[in-house]
Enzyme design. Sequence first.
Site, PDB file in Angstrom:
ATOM      1  CB  CYS A 144      -0.924  -0.071   1.018  1.00  0.00           C
ATOM      2  SG  CYS A 144      -0.116  -0.089   2.808  1.00  0.00           S
ATOM      3  CG  HIS A 168      -4.043   0.552   4.649  1.00  0.00           C
ATOM      4  ND1 HIS A 168      -3.283  -0.196   3.882  1.00  0.00           N
ATOM      5  CD2 HIS A 168      -5.139   1.100   4.230  1.00  0.00           C
ATOM      6  CE1 HIS A 168      -4.032  -0.225   2.438  1.00  0.00           C
ATOM      7  NE2 HIS A 168      -5.320   0.506   3.065  1.00  0.00           N
TER       8      HIS A 168
END
Length: 433
Positions: free
Chosen positions: A80, A384
């Site tokens: 990510c 994330h």
Amino acid sequence: MSNIIGFYRCDDFVVNDTKLGLVQKVREHLQNLENSAFPSDRHRKRKLLENSSLNSKLLKVNGSTTALCATGLRNLGNTCFMNAILQSLSNIQQFCCYFKELPAVELRNGKTAGRRTYHTRSQGDNNVSLVEEFRKTLCALWQGSQTAFSPESLFYVVWKIMPNFRGYQQQDAHEFMRYLLDHLHLELQGGFNGVSRSVILQENSSLSSASNKCCINGASTVVTAIFGGILQNEVNCLICGTESRKFDPFLDLSLDIPSQFRNKRTKNQESGPMCTLRDCLRSFTDLEELDETELYMCHKCKKKQKSTKKFWIQKLPKVLCLHLKRFHWTAYLRNKVDTYVEFPLRGLDMKCYLLEPENSGPESCLYDLAAVVVHHGSGVGSGHYTAYAAHEGRWFHFNDSTVTLTDEETVVKAKAYILFYVERQAKSGSDKL
């Protein structure tokens, strides 16, 4: 039994099973029922999911339905950090268009000898090109594909030429961005098809003139033309008053979040002042007395002395990349500063940080936000990354494979990690920072 079915369908854990494993047997029995007794139900569910996925790619503009043109990037295993940077860079129009307009090429080998090829430093024995895979990835985005693009080839090249990013652990998005831009810059210096990079840049005189002023590690490229700026570092000896100046090129500015805004407040405490991007910029450029560990070697005094330091921006870039330093080391851990920093969507005025503001035009110091990278979670090695970016007047949220339309109110609430501001070209009324 209905409660047990609920547990199974939620895929929840059931603890304290019997010695004979009766609960597990019930789960297995229910799984067989799910697979055999309700095929039509499963078919309807799949259809609904497919339709909802398709509908999420549609949005209404001026009363009519149009396809969502943005394409997501598959997560290849904690990638990510890479996806958020790639999506952000794909929305820096001048930068993205340069790569997308490069001709498609084949790397030089026995089968493709004679075809046009990049002559790049990274080819060598590895026979890989970061520029080519980066170009392919950018071309795959914004084509309206309903399926997320898998950047496997680009990630393979990243592993080849950036050993720090091998493996599937979470990485720092800012560190990746710097490595990516630096390696693109180095590879681009090799030229294309026997034509030097400087000749290519001359086709765009504005890029060429800007790039030549802030070369980093050799000749200028589109990387320095777009992201390159120049800082003046001013150091004054507090003993004899000797002043030392040097100019440092930069591709981004890393800004501390001032210490007075770092403490997390509980609900019972007063909210206190809001930290703004201006506070961070002021902290970066304000006069600072260097501590004992940073004594300046004064050439007049012939020894290290106490001194002050101040940064001025000598030249602003076309795209101003601002990195908020949210991660810092304590005795044993790298902690995250979770403070919200207020930032403007339009009209970031950088004039007061310039060395010679009188030489700048009225619009040349104003910047509008193009993209924001956000880190969700508590640590640099976990959490994330997602990104918000503006495309043709609309804001999108990029969360790996998922791309959704969002609004300005949502964007300004984000706890930004990296901000990309684009120099304003046309005059328009807006508030300044």
